[in-house]
Design a protein around this motif. Structure first.
Motif, short mmCIF file in Angstrom:
data_model
loop_
_atom_site.label_atom_id
_atom_site.label_comp_id
_atom_site.label_asym_id
_atom_site.label_seq_id
_atom_site.Cartn_x
_atom_site.Cartn_y
_atom_site.Cartn_z
N CYS A 194 -63.19 -58.34 35.40
CA CYS A 194 -63.88 -57.42 35.84
C CYS A 194 -63.00 -56.45 36.48
O CYS A 194 -62.74 -55.26 36.38
CB CYS A 194 -64.91 -58.04 36.98
SG CYS A 194 -66.49 -58.05 36.28
N ASN A 195 -61.97 -56.91 37.27
CA ASN A 195 -60.88 -56.06 37.95
C ASN A 195 -60.06 -55.57 36.89
O ASN A 195 -59.72 -54.08 36.96
CB ASN A 195 -59.88 -56.92 38.76
CG ASN A 195 -60.52 -57.43 40.09
OD1 ASN A 195 -61.62 -56.84 40.42
ND2 ASN A 195 -60.10 -58.45 40.80
N ASN A 196 -59.66 -56.28 35.71
CA ASN A 196 -58.98 -55.53 34.64
C ASN A 196 -59.69 -54.42 34.13
O ASN A 196 -59.24 -53.35 33.65
CB ASN A 196 -58.51 -56.59 33.69
CG ASN A 196 -57.52 -57.48 34.08
OD1 ASN A 196 -56.61 -57.09 35.11
ND2 ASN A 196 -57.44 -58.54 33.52
N LEU A 197 -61.12 -54.62 33.75
CA LEU A 197 -62.01 -53.47 33.02
C LEU A 197 -61.83 -52.24 34.09
O LEU A 197 -61.97 -51.09 33.61
CB LEU A 197 -63.11 -54.04 32.86
CG LEU A 197 -63.45 -55.05 31.68
CD1 LEU A 197 -64.86 -55.48 31.71
CD2 LEU A 197 -63.12 -54.63 30.47
N ARG A 198 -61.93 -52.54 35.33
CA ARG A 198 -62.08 -51.29 36.31
C ARG A 198 -60.70 -50.38 35.97
O ARG A 198 -60.85 -49.44 35.99
CB ARG A 198 -62.12 -51.67 37.65
CG ARG A 198 -63.73 -52.34 37.96
CD ARG A 198 -63.81 -52.19 39.35
NE ARG A 198 -65.18 -52.92 39.62
CZ ARG A 198 -65.45 -54.20 39.83
NH1 ARG A 198 -64.42 -55.21 39.74
NH2 ARG A 198 -66.65 -54.78 39.89
N LEU A 199 -59.65 -51.30 36.09
CA LEU A 199 -58.43 -50.61 36.10
C LEU A 199 -58.28 -49.90 34.52
O LEU A 199 -57.70 -48.79 34.38
CB LEU A 199 -57.28 -51.46 36.23
CG LEU A 199 -55.74 -51.25 35.92
CD1 LEU A 199 -55.48 -49.90 36.99
CD2 LEU A 199 -54.87 -52.23 35.93
N SER A 200 -58.79 -50.52 33.55
CA SER A 200 -58.69 -49.97 32.12
C SER A 200 -59.76 -48.84 32.02
O SER A 200 -59.51 -47.50 31.55
CB SER A 200 -59.07 -50.81 31.03
OG SER A 200 -58.18 -52.03 31.03
N LEU A 201 -60.73 -48.77 32.73
CA LEU A 201 -61.58 -47.68 32.71
C LEU A 201 -60.97 -46.43 33.38
O LEU A 201 -61.02 -45.17 33.00
CB LEU A 201 -63.03 -47.89 33.56
CG LEU A 201 -64.02 -46.81 33.67
CD1 LEU A 201 -64.42 -46.26 32.12
CD2 LEU A 201 -65.08 -47.31 34.32
N ARG A 202 -60.24 -46.73 34.50
CA ARG A 202 -59.62 -45.29 35.14
C ARG A 202 -58.57 -45.00 34.33
O ARG A 202 -58.28 -43.75 34.22
CB ARG A 202 -58.98 -46.08 36.62
CG ARG A 202 -58.17 -44.95 37.24
CD ARG A 202 -57.69 -45.82 38.44
NE ARG A 202 -56.95 -44.74 39.62
CZ ARG A 202 -55.66 -44.53 39.22
NH1 ARG A 202 -54.93 -45.00 38.21
NH2 ARG A 202 -55.00 -43.45 39.90
N ASN A 203 -57.75 -45.77 33.76
CA ASN A 203 -56.70 -45.33 32.84
C ASN A 203 -57.17 -44.58 31.46
O ASN A 203 -56.71 -43.72 31.21
CB ASN A 203 -55.60 -46.32 32.27
CG ASN A 203 -54.76 -47.18 33.55
OD1 ASN A 203 -54.73 -46.48 34.44
ND2 ASN A 203 -54.71 -48.33 33.43
N ALA A 204 -58.44 -45.20 30.97
CA ALA A 204 -58.99 -44.45 29.84
C ALA A 204 -59.50 -43.06 30.14
O ALA A 204 -59.23 -42.24 29.57
CB ALA A 204 -60.25 -45.23 29.49
N ASN A 205 -59.98 -42.82 31.52
CA ASN A 205 -60.56 -41.48 31.98
C ASN A 205 -59.17 -40.67 31.95
O ASN A 205 -59.11 -39.38 31.59
CB ASN A 205 -61.19 -41.78 33.22
CG ASN A 205 -62.69 -41.76 32.84
OD1 ASN A 205 -63.27 -40.98 32.47
ND2 ASN A 205 -63.05 -43.00 33.21
#
Length: 218
Positions: A94-105
């Motif tokens: 979950c933490n990795n997904l949140r970081l990935s979402l931030r970087n994706a934006n």
């Protein structure tokens, strides 16, 4: 199969599905706006993609909480320990997904800036492609202007319809009030008429009584 074990297995399956979908949404955000053509082909806006990704993260959090509640109820200590290890793994994912979402934006914003710069350079450049691009933009601008004009016309028409309805409603209200006044006047007239009839009858009775009294007096 034990009910708790069955519930845990169901949560695992739902997690795998939600995780895969959320990853796909984040990947779509990362690729968003790489070119004008891809942006126009995309059926989802950046805001909608972020909403879908956030919904996925919320679902994953819910499943994590569900497993956390179920783990202590598992029938064997090995199953409890396995579930607790899985909880740690899910938390990390979950933490990795949140970081990935931030970087994706961040990447999506960079993509859009780059695409806008390329578009400006193409429009300002020479050649047939630039001419076609400017013509297409002018056509789109004209279509947008026409759409706005139609929308404004529809808005005015709607406003006129609303005013007409309000005017008709006011007329009906006035008519209802007039009808009420007439009915009240009719009721009062009937009341006065009844009173006059009773008064006339009383006078007639009094006159007859007066005549009788005179006759008896003689």
């Amino acid at each position: 199969m034990d009910e708790v074990v069955e519930a845990v297995e169901k949560a695992k399956k739902e997690w795998d599905e939600a995780y895969a979908k959320t990853q796909a949404h984040i990947k779509a955000i990362e690729n968003y706006g790489k070119s004008r053509e891809e942006k126009e082909k995309s059926s989802n806006s950046l805001q909608r993609l972020n909403g879908l990704a956030q919904d996925g993260l919320n679902l994953l959090n819910s499943l994590h909480l569900k497993l956390d509640l179920l783990a202590p109820q598992l029938p064997t200590s090995d199953q409890v320990q396995s579930a607790q290890s899985l909880l740690q793994s899910w938390k990390k994912e979950c933490n990795n997904l949140r970081l990935s979402l931030r970087n994706a934006n961040l990447q999506a914003k960079a993509n859009m800036r780059k695409a806008a710069q390329e578009e400006r350079e193409l429009l300002l450049g020479g050649g047939e492609e630039s001419t076609i691009r400017r013509r297409n933009l002018q056509t789109k601008a004209g279509m947008t202007s026409a759409a706005e004009s139609i929308t404004e016309s529809l808005r005015r028409t709607r406003q006129l319809m609303v005013q007409e309805v309000e005017r008709n409603a006011s007329t009906l209200m006035t008519f209802d009030e007039s009808t009420g006044v007439l009915r009240k006047a009719e009721s009062e007239y009937k009341g006065h008429r009844s009173l006059l009839m009773r008064t006339r009858n009383l006078l007639s009775t009094m006159q007859r009584q007066d005549i009788i009294d005179r006759v008896l007096g003689y």
